[in-house]
Design a protein around this motif. Sequence first.
Motif, PDB file in Angstrom:
ATOM      1  N   CYS A   5       0.860  -1.184   0.000  1.00  0.00           N
ATOM      2  CA  CYS A   5       0.000   0.000   0.000  1.00  0.00           C
ATOM      3  C   CYS A   5       0.896   1.233   0.000  1.00  0.00           C
ATOM      4  O   CYS A   5       2.081   1.169   0.339  1.00  0.00           O
ATOM      5  CB  CYS A   5      -0.944   0.008   1.201  1.00  0.00           C
ATOM      6  SG  CYS A   5      -0.127  -0.042   2.809  1.00  0.00           S
ATOM      7  N   PHE A   6       0.312   2.383  -0.368  1.00  0.00           N
ATOM      8  CA  PHE A   6       1.099   3.590  -0.612  1.00  0.00           C
ATOM      9  C   PHE A   6       0.577   4.754   0.234  1.00  0.00           C
ATOM     10  O   PHE A   6      -0.612   4.812   0.563  1.00  0.00           O
ATOM     11  CB  PHE A   6       1.038   3.987  -2.092  1.00  0.00           C
ATOM     12  CG  PHE A   6       1.222   2.825  -3.031  1.00  0.00           C
ATOM     13  CD1 PHE A   6       2.461   2.265  -3.220  1.00  0.00           C
ATOM     14  CD2 PHE A   6       0.128   2.277  -3.709  1.00  0.00           C
ATOM     15  CE1 PHE A   6       2.627   1.192  -4.078  1.00  0.00           C
ATOM     16  CE2 PHE A   6       0.279   1.210  -4.564  1.00  0.00           C
ATOM     17  CZ  PHE A   6       1.543   0.664  -4.744  1.00  0.00           C
ATOM     18  N   SER A   7       1.474   5.666   0.527  1.00  0.00           N
ATOM     19  CA  SER A   7       1.100   6.893   1.235  1.00  0.00           C
ATOM     20  C   SER A   7       2.163   7.944   0.966  1.00  0.00           C
ATOM     21  O   SER A   7       3.276   7.632   0.544  1.00  0.00           O
ATOM     22  CB  SER A   7       0.973   6.643   2.752  1.00  0.00           C
ATOM     23  OG  SER A   7       2.234   6.296   3.303  1.00  0.00           O
ATOM     24  N   TYR A   8       1.792   9.200   1.240  1.00  0.00           N
ATOM     25  CA  TYR A   8       2.770  10.298   1.144  1.00  0.00           C
ATOM     26  C   TYR A   8       2.330  11.407   2.080  1.00  0.00           C
ATOM     27  O   TYR A   8       1.193  11.442   2.558  1.00  0.00           O
ATOM     28  CB  TYR A   8       2.902  10.794  -0.302  1.00  0.00           C
ATOM     29  CG  TYR A   8       1.717  11.569  -0.828  1.00  0.00           C
ATOM     30  CD1 TYR A   8       1.653  12.950  -0.736  1.00  0.00           C
ATOM     31  CD2 TYR A   8       0.652  10.910  -1.440  1.00  0.00           C
ATOM     32  CE1 TYR A   8       0.579  13.654  -1.233  1.00  0.00           C
ATOM     33  CE2 TYR A   8      -0.431  11.599  -1.933  1.00  0.00           C
ATOM     34  CZ  TYR A   8      -0.465  12.986  -1.829  1.00  0.00           C
ATOM     35  OH  TYR A   8      -1.531  13.684  -2.317  1.00  0.00           O
ATOM     36  N   HIS A   9       3.248  12.348   2.354  1.00  0.00           N
ATOM     37  CA  HIS A   9       2.997  13.420   3.301  1.00  0.00           C
ATOM     38  C   HIS A   9       2.742  14.730   2.552  1.00  0.00           C
ATOM     39  O   HIS A   9       3.084  14.866   1.383  1.00  0.00           O
ATOM     40  CB  HIS A   9       4.178  13.598   4.250  1.00  0.00           C
ATOM     41  CG  HIS A   9       4.472  12.378   5.066  1.00  0.00           C
ATOM     42  ND1 HIS A   9       3.699  11.978   6.129  1.00  0.00           N
ATOM     43  CD2 HIS A   9       5.461  11.449   4.946  1.00  0.00           C
ATOM     44  CE1 HIS A   9       4.188  10.862   6.649  1.00  0.00           C
ATOM     45  NE2 HIS A   9       5.265  10.520   5.947  1.00  0.00           N
ATOM     46  N   GLN A  10       2.177  15.666   3.284  1.00  0.00           N
ATOM     47  CA  GLN A  10       1.978  16.990   2.733  1.00  0.00           C
ATOM     48  C   GLN A  10       3.321  17.698   2.588  1.00  0.00           C
ATOM     49  O   GLN A  10       4.299  17.335   3.226  1.00  0.00           O
ATOM     50  CB  GLN A  10       1.050  17.799   3.637  1.00  0.00           C
ATOM     51  CG  GLN A  10      -0.420  17.735   3.243  1.00  0.00           C
ATOM     52  CD  GLN A  10      -0.635  18.187   1.830  1.00  0.00           C
ATOM     53  OE1 GLN A  10      -0.723  17.366   0.928  1.00  0.00           O
ATOM     54  NE2 GLN A  10      -0.700  19.468   1.589  1.00  0.00           N
ATOM     55  N   PRO A  11       3.401  18.758   1.758  1.00  0.00           N
ATOM     56  CA  PRO A  11       4.690  19.411   1.500  1.00  0.00           C
ATOM     57  C   PRO A  11       5.435  19.857   2.740  1.00  0.00           C
ATOM     58  O   PRO A  11       6.620  19.619   2.869  1.00  0.00           O
ATOM     59  CB  PRO A  11       4.292  20.609   0.627  1.00  0.00           C
ATOM     60  CG  PRO A  11       3.036  20.181  -0.046  1.00  0.00           C
ATOM     61  CD  PRO A  11       2.324  19.288   0.921  1.00  0.00           C
ATOM     62  N   GLU A  12       4.735  20.476   3.705  1.00  0.00           N
ATOM     63  CA  GLU A  12       5.441  20.978   4.882  1.00  0.00           C
ATOM     64  C   GLU A  12       6.035  19.830   5.692  1.00  0.00           C
ATOM     65  O   GLU A  12       7.195  19.865   6.095  1.00  0.00           O
ATOM     66  CB  GLU A  12       4.478  21.796   5.750  1.00  0.00           C
ATOM     67  CG  GLU A  12       3.991  23.065   5.066  1.00  0.00           C
ATOM     68  CD  GLU A  12       3.006  23.829   5.929  1.00  0.00           C
ATOM     69  OE1 GLU A  12       2.676  24.951   5.561  1.00  0.00           O
ATOM     70  OE2 GLU A  12       2.582  23.265   6.966  1.00  0.00           O
ATOM     71  N   ALA A  13       5.232  18.780   5.919  1.00  0.00           N
ATOM     72  CA  ALA A  13       5.724  17.650   6.706  1.00  0.00           C
ATOM     73  C   ALA A  13       6.866  16.945   5.994  1.00  0.00           C
ATOM     74  O   ALA A  13       7.862  16.547   6.591  1.00  0.00           O
ATOM     75  CB  ALA A  13       4.580  16.674   6.983  1.00  0.00           C
ATOM     76  N   ALA A  14       6.738  16.791   4.685  1.00  0.00           N
ATOM     77  CA  ALA A  14       7.784  16.111   3.936  1.00  0.00           C
ATOM     78  C   ALA A  14       9.068  16.923   3.923  1.00  0.00           C
ATOM     79  O   ALA A  14      10.165  16.383   4.043  1.00  0.00           O
ATOM     80  CB  ALA A  14       7.317  15.845   2.509  1.00  0.00           C
ATOM     81  N   ALA A  15       8.945  18.230   3.798  1.00  0.00           N
ATOM     82  CA  ALA A  15      10.143  19.062   3.789  1.00  0.00           C
ATOM     83  C   ALA A  15      10.845  19.017   5.128  1.00  0.00           C
ATOM     84  O   ALA A  15      12.067  18.998   5.224  1.00  0.00           O
ATOM     85  CB  ALA A  15       9.772  20.499   3.417  1.00  0.00           C
ATOM     86  N   ALA A  16      10.077  18.961   6.231  1.00  0.00           N
ATOM     87  CA  ALA A  16      10.696  18.876   7.548  1.00  0.00           C
ATOM     88  C   ALA A  16      11.361  17.528   7.775  1.00  0.00           C
ATOM     89  O   ALA A  16      12.365  17.416   8.468  1.00  0.00           O
ATOM     90  CB  ALA A  16       9.635  19.123   8.621  1.00  0.00           C
TER      91      ALA A  16
END
Length: 924
Positions: free
Chosen positions: A53-64
């Motif tokens: 299964c797949f997932s990803y984070h929002q830009p702010e969380a991913a950048a941090a």
Amino acid sequence: KLCGYLQKLSGKGPLRGFRSRWFVFDPRRCYLYYFKGPQEALPLGHLDIASACFSYHQPEAAAAATGDEAAAFEVHSPGGAVTVLKAATRQDMTYWLQELQQKRWEYCNNLDAAKRDSRTSPTPSDFSKGLVAKDNPGSILSQNASAERARNILAVETSPTDLVGEQAASQPAPVQPSAINFSLKQWSTEIKNSMSSLRKGNNENRKSIFYTTEEWELLDPTPKDLEDSMALEEKRKHLAEGSKGLTSSAFPFDLGRIPHKTRRPLKDMIGSSKNRNSSESSPTEWCSGNGNKLVSELQLKYQSQQEELEKLKKDLLSQKELVRLLQQTVRSSQYDKYFASRLCEGVPKDKLELLHQKDDQILGLNNQLEKLNLEKDSLQQEVKNLKCKVGELNEQLGMLMETIQAKDEVIMKLSRQLSECEDNTSTQSGAVNSSVATCTNKELQELDRLKDNLQGYKTQNKFLNKEILELSALRRNAEAREREWQAKYTSLEAKLCQIESKYLILLQEMKTPVCSEEQSPAREVITQLLEDALKAETSEQPEQAFFKPHLVSEYDIYGFQTVPEDDDEEKLVAKSRALDLRSLSLSENREISTGVKWENYLASTMNREMIRCVELKNLIRSGIPHEHRSKVWKWCVNLHVKKFKDSTVPGYFQTLLQNALEKQNPASKQIELDLLRTLPNNKHYSSPTSEGIQKLRNVLLAFSWRNPDIGYCQGLNRLVAIALLYLEQEDAFWCLVTIVEVFMPRDYYTKTLLGSQVDQRVFKDLMSEKLPRLHAHFEQYKVDYTLITFNWFLVVFVDSVVSDILFKIWDSFLYEGPKVIFRFALALFKYKEEEILKLQDSMSIFKYLRYFTRTILDARKLTSIAFGDLNPFPLRQIRNRRAYHLEKVRLELTELEAIREDFLRERDTCVEKRDLISDDEEDS
């Protein structure tokens, strides 16, 4: 083809970071393989997408989290393993996620549909070509309409960039190193740049190069010029330090001595000087206009002087050229004068006068040369004076800039005093207005940021909802499949108990019969067992077929009929044979080593083409899996006919077919007669409306037009019919070309069948060598077994062995060539050697030879005999024996032709024999 570059998070501790990898999706197993690069053969590993299964984070969380732009996503595998991948852009990340979701959805649903029928391969149909592909389950399970509608609504469609797809293989990998690696590389790059700048700054040994209009010439400067230039350069450096870097930038020209490093316009320099007092930059804007005006006037003056200096330089170059020409003239005249002084005796007066005139001219030219030298010196002096003036002007410009800066400071002080004297009310109102404007700008920026975040969260919410929806549907499918298997297991167990009970009754009756045969209760049991055994699994019995998977289907996966329709006794034999084949195939499926080897080999060819090697030959000899046979057969055919295909124009097959259909073709009549007689026990060729009939007709007509010497021969139709089961029309045509024109000797399929007769004699020699006991047994009872084997060679065992063995023979045949036919023909006899030796009369032997090949079911054992027990098996030996027997057969045919001509001649002369006609004449 889903492939491209992604960054994979790997490593441990301080070395943990993203590394660029080439990812390729394999639809056969729903694996995502990753390689070091597009040219690598062996993968570094793979991800099982079917169970992920797949997932990803929002830009702010991913950048941090990663310290980079938010293009990273996670692949969660069974067991809690999480793989972090990062795309080059957010668009690429969205594309990868939507494609992986779709591939997982299609694979899992196709797998569920395929497992409803355990007889067929669970491979999606787009991996197979030809007629067999139509039988594979290619339809996805019918899903809930609302779920499908929700999937379409929640889908986030996006297009890929250049870093996704096969075209990305030609581009360099996008490198995104970790923070530690980046700092080290940046540090080393700075050192290299500084060293290169030091090397470039070493200009003391450079030579001055002057160019003329006639030719390129290198003139070494005089020591005086070198001293002057070095002094001027030192003076310029001193002036540059005094003006803080502004003087050298004010004038874009140089005299070939100072390297062009920093050339900024004057307004940029003024801007840089203003930045020294950035906190007080606002008052200086008021007075910068006067300073800029003065500077512009000075710049115009310098530009005019620069133009004059350029003109003087051009004049100087022309004067130098004139001096060079004069020097050459002087040298030539001096040379003439030197030789003329010795030869003046006895020379006429008129010539002496002419020489004196020339001497006077030379003197005049020398004087002119001296004048030019003086002019040159004066011009050089003027140039030096101009350079000094330029230096003075640069100093003045620096002083003016300092004066402007001092005035700016005074103006700033006065401005501050003026602002302090303003009314407090106006000050407060101005502060309120500025604060309101600042707050408004901040609120607008915050509103834009919130809108972007909202859009990102909406996209993430859509993706995660779709992921949850798909995972829920797949979970429900898995649960339904588990319930079905449980019901199937229960049904099988109940059926087994019933069969055991009935067989126990039969055994008891046979051991101790209690009544006559007509009144025996076993009679009803036997009748019921026979009825159950003769039932065939058809499409009209879906529920029965599901709960009774052991029943033999009407057709196998190749389309051949498994149970005949006429005789009950033959049906029982065929049913028993089909059950034995089913048992062997199930036992082979438990040993997955061959399948794993094929998958590993095909995974190694994801980034390259297949090539001939020992590994591939051993894999093909063990049998090509059903789902990969189309691909491998097509590759084998192209391997053998590449030289033919390269010499043809595009659309060659269609052109042949069009000509055969439009023009008169002598072979078309016989082709039409043999179409329905090709494979009547195969559903693809059983009726005139079957799909295979039209394809078979097209291929045979095209080949008859290509090869008019053969045209059509009975036997070619069966070769094409087998090829069409796994190949498309054009590929099946080239397969026939491979067999007839590449593999088989000449005249193999002509009217005389000369090559076929030769091979039968070669086979007899091999029988006496490899199987001497069996050969002697046939000779003892005068059994001509070539009457049976002739058809084996002509159609490559079609209709002679069971279908599973037939296609394994064809696998090796298309790769290795006709030697495989000899191997398997000998292997069939060796397989049943002991049974044949037990037969003691010619009739029983010949009767047994007509059907014994259909009783051989163990393909693995037969292959082991063909490629193991019969070694060595050199091809050179077969070629030599073919050449030997070819001469003998030709002599025999010549003798037969002579006898035929004598008979015809005798018939024509004898009245009593005129009514006798031969078979050929009767056909004509």
